[in-house]
Design an enzyme around this catalytic site. Sequence first.
Site, PDB file in Angstrom:
ATOM      1  N   SER A 135       8.014   4.622  -0.391  1.00 40.20           N
ATOM      2  CA  SER A 135       7.038   5.079   0.594  1.00 40.20           C
ATOM      3  C   SER A 135       7.725   5.743   1.780  1.00 40.20           C
ATOM      4  CB  SER A 135       6.186   3.902   1.084  1.00 40.20           C
ATOM      5  OG  SER A 135       5.503   3.289   0.016  1.00 40.20           O
ATOM      6  N   ARG A 136       8.991   5.414   2.005  1.00 39.12           N
ATOM      7  CA  ARG A 136       9.727   5.993   3.132  1.00 39.12           C
ATOM      8  C   ARG A 136      10.121   7.441   2.892  1.00 39.12           C
ATOM      9  NH1 ARG A 136      14.049   1.062   4.066  1.00 39.12           N
ATOM     10  NH2 ARG A 136      12.559  -0.537   4.738  1.00 39.12           N
ATOM     11  N   GLY A 188       0.815  -1.207   0.000  1.00 40.06           N
ATOM     12  CA  GLY A 188       0.000   0.000   0.000  1.00 40.06           C
ATOM     13  C   GLY A 188       0.850   1.259   0.000  1.00 40.06           C
ATOM     14  N   ALA A 189       0.214   2.397   0.366  1.00 42.27           N
ATOM     15  CA  ALA A 189       0.862   3.710   0.275  1.00 42.27           C
ATOM     16  C   ALA A 189       1.429   3.880  -1.135  1.00 42.27           C
ATOM     17  CB  ALA A 189       1.944   3.874   1.336  1.00 42.27           C
ATOM     18  N   GLN A 213       7.739  -9.163   8.089  1.00 48.00           N
ATOM     19  CA  GLN A 213       8.972  -8.572   7.582  1.00 48.00           C
ATOM     20  C   GLN A 213       9.423  -7.354   8.366  1.00 48.00           C
ATOM     21  OE1 GLN A 213       6.879  -8.140   3.725  1.00 48.00           O
ATOM     22  NE2 GLN A 213       8.013  -6.227   3.526  1.00 48.00           N
ATOM     23  N   GLY A 225       6.073   4.667  -8.402  1.00 46.59           N
ATOM     24  CA  GLY A 225       6.810   3.425  -8.605  1.00 46.59           C
ATOM     25  C   GLY A 225       5.890   2.224  -8.683  1.00 46.59           C
ATOM     26  N   HIS A 226       4.917   2.158  -7.765  1.00 40.64           N
ATOM     27  CA  HIS A 226       3.937   1.069  -7.810  1.00 40.64           C
ATOM     28  C   HIS A 226       3.107   1.134  -9.092  1.00 40.64           C
ATOM     29  CE1 HIS A 226       4.388   1.591  -3.309  1.00 40.64           C
ATOM     30  NE2 HIS A 226       4.684   0.319  -3.461  1.00 40.64           N
ATOM     31  N   LYS A 262      14.315  -1.607  -7.239  1.00 40.12           N
ATOM     32  CA  LYS A 262      14.846  -0.821  -6.119  1.00 40.12           C
ATOM     33  C   LYS A 262      15.210  -1.719  -4.949  1.00 40.12           C
ATOM     34  CE  LYS A 262      12.496   1.409  -3.016  1.00 40.12           C
ATOM     35  NZ  LYS A 262      13.209   1.035  -1.761  1.00 40.12           N
TER      36      LYS A 262
END
Length: 313
Positions: free
Chosen positions: A200-201, A44-45, A75, A49-50, A163
């Site tokens: 997302s980070r 999600g988020a 994870q 890129g997704h 990535k």
Amino acid sequence: MTARRPTRFAKGELNVYRAPRDVTDVTRALRSTGRRVVLVPTMGALHEGHLTLIRAAKRVQGAVVVVSIFVNPLQFGAGEDLDAYPRTLDDDLAALRAEGVEIAFTPTVGDMYPYGTRTSVHPGPLGDDLEGASRPGHFAGVLTVVCKLLHIVRPDRAFFGEKDYQQLVLIRQMVTDLNIDTRIVGVPTVREADGLALSSRNRYLDEVEREQAGALSAALLAGMYAASNGAAATLDAARAVLDEVPAIEVDYLQVRDPMLGPVPHEGAARLLVAARLGQTRLLDNIAVDIGASDGIDGHPRVGSPDHQLPWRN
């Protein structure tokens, strides 16, 4: 005992399922009609890129795209705040509708692990290296959930970004070793204008950190240009760029072969970096060509007039 009703599927619409059995039933039925089921696993988020992964998946002829959205607790290790991970399901579903995705799989932890976490997939020695050295158990969690998703969805292909390169290598290893009949497709990293890999980070970076973060991609480019002089020169060039930004705390900077084995004397390799900037851990990598005057597979070497940079810094 009453028969179970067939799970509803509306062609051309976004169909959202939470139960693994529903997704299994629907994808099985779609395959029987000649559709090719392809999977894009996410937590999600969603960002560009997704969406690039989704667009690559949609280009498969006859594809019905399944996007899974599941924040996998297996994870996350000690000191990694699972509860703080961004959860934006409504926005994510809106993005999937805009992309023409037909299936979203949004299970809960209870749906995915109804009997707890009594069985897991061990990644082998590579799982304890690089990212695994800093995040014990991380890749066992990744491989376990990906293995479950591949068995639930039974996709023809599954798409992952480059990535998280070590993750991609380990998933390919798992699919090969466990005879899982899914083709794993790696998609090149999507980047901001200054080269920062989308993640997302990145939302956790403040304005100053965001500007400093561009040094990671600059370091990779410097290493790529220096690769004709060998692996040591590659690392020296990349490290010199990172040293210019004291706020960047480098966890590792390494050159490996494409399967993350020992660095080759000459030929295709991968330059990988992991670093912390403030409270945010960032990863990046790039393909490099070690010690050869000609490019990999006859392509022009970096620095030659015919070479196109993958991004600009």
